[in-house]
Design a protein around this motif. Sequence first.
Motif, PDB file in Angstrom:
ATOM      1  N   GLY A 196       0.766  -1.230   0.000  1.00 23.39           N
ATOM      2  CA  GLY A 196       0.000   0.000   0.000  1.00 23.39           C
ATOM      3  C   GLY A 196       0.796   1.279   0.000  1.00 23.39           C
ATOM      4  O   GLY A 196       0.378   2.254   0.638  1.00 23.39           O
ATOM      5  N   VAL A 197       1.905   1.335  -0.729  1.00 21.27           N
ATOM      6  CA  VAL A 197       2.706   2.552  -0.760  1.00 21.27           C
ATOM      7  C   VAL A 197       1.945   3.708  -1.413  1.00 21.27           C
ATOM      8  O   VAL A 197       2.242   4.876  -1.185  1.00 21.27           O
ATOM      9  N   GLY A 198       0.952   3.388  -2.244  1.00 18.37           N
ATOM     10  CA  GLY A 198       0.170   4.434  -2.893  1.00 18.37           C
ATOM     11  C   GLY A 198       0.742   4.821  -4.243  1.00 18.37           C
ATOM     12  O   GLY A 198       1.571   4.120  -4.823  1.00 18.37           O
ATOM     13  N   GLU A 199       0.314   5.968  -4.754  1.00 27.80           N
ATOM     14  CA  GLU A 199       0.740   6.403  -6.079  1.00 27.80           C
ATOM     15  C   GLU A 199       2.171   6.925  -6.022  1.00 27.80           C
ATOM     16  O   GLU A 199       2.494   7.788  -5.200  1.00 27.80           O
ATOM     17  N   VAL A 200       3.017   6.397  -6.895  1.00 22.55           N
ATOM     18  CA  VAL A 200       4.430   6.776  -6.896  1.00 22.55           C
ATOM     19  C   VAL A 200       4.883   7.077  -8.321  1.00 22.55           C
ATOM     20  O   VAL A 200       4.226   6.709  -9.299  1.00 22.55           O
ATOM     21  N   HIS A 201       6.028   7.753  -8.400  1.00 22.90           N
ATOM     22  CA  HIS A 201       6.705   7.925  -9.688  1.00 22.90           C
ATOM     23  C   HIS A 201       8.012   7.138  -9.622  1.00 22.90           C
ATOM     24  O   HIS A 201       8.741   7.221  -8.625  1.00 22.90           O
ATOM     25  N   VAL A 202       8.283   6.380 -10.669  1.00 29.11           N
ATOM     26  CA  VAL A 202       9.460   5.506 -10.694  1.00 29.11           C
ATOM     27  C   VAL A 202      10.442   5.998 -11.757  1.00 29.11           C
ATOM     28  O   VAL A 202      10.096   6.102 -12.937  1.00 29.11           O
TER      29      VAL A 202
END
Length: 327
Positions: A196-202
């Motif tokens: 559940g880290v949520g929305e991320v940019h990689v």
Amino acid sequence: MRRLAALGAGAALTLNMPAVRARDAQLEKITLAGWSKPITEIINLLAEPDKGFFRAQGLALDYLPGAGGGDALRNLLSGQADVAFTDPGSFFAALDKGARLRAVYDIYPQNVFNVVTLASSGITAPSDLKGKRIGVYSLSSGTRQNLQILLQQAGLSEDDVTVVVTGLLNFAPLIQGQVDATAATDTGLALARRRGVGEVHVIEVGKYLNYSSDLLVVREATYQQDKDRLRRFLAAYRRSVEWMIGEPGQAASLAQRRAIDGQDAALNREIIDVRNRSSVSDLTRRRGLGTLDLASLQQAADAYLKLGLISRGIAVRDVVALDLLPE
């Protein structure tokens, strides 16, 4: 098998057991020093009791767990192992110190490292990392080395950021705001998303310098003196990866029994899918799994030299072996 036993095959198996034991006693032992404990992403090795890929090549596989690529190489150089499962950075560092080694198989030709930020941070490119706090597993880890390479590609260095050692549970500090970004691997990111880290940019390091993440490495003496056994080992290793790619569901199920982190079959499948993708490249599609890419490895060695991670240039063509795998 139960139906066959009912028809009398069980008696035949019983009669043949001494022959089976005699055959197993004739197997040649080969020890692989790993960078990790027996975890899901190496289920192709852990499945040996069930699948017998190495046994079919006349080999008895012994997996020696480790704590990082450097640990795997130390076990190789001390004579405790015949082959090391290690990263290019550790390989380059050992060569830099005078070790006589050969890379013989490219385990993951794709760069599996990345830098992850929360979508709300506004950090979307390497240049945005300037002045930011960035988490790494440890100061000697591949996460730090690949962060340095990523910064280098953007014209930055560690002097332009603050490196924070977070340990393996590096996504908690990101969520809690203790760091602005965290360096991780593709499997680490998959686990974080699952939790559940949520929305991320990689930011994928491979988009800037795509080189191998892990290699199979042997001592030069082993390469020169034991080519037959190495060829059989690599044939078995390649076959085990083909199975993992072709039967990911079966691999995920076996990981529940064989891997120390394999309790969740669905998560196992995610990790296996990620690893399968990193095992294949355009080059391996043309020439077979494990084929070493000299050009990308040379780029990596040159980058390590420029960063000061090694003290002298390495001619990659002199420290790899291309004659052990059939195309």
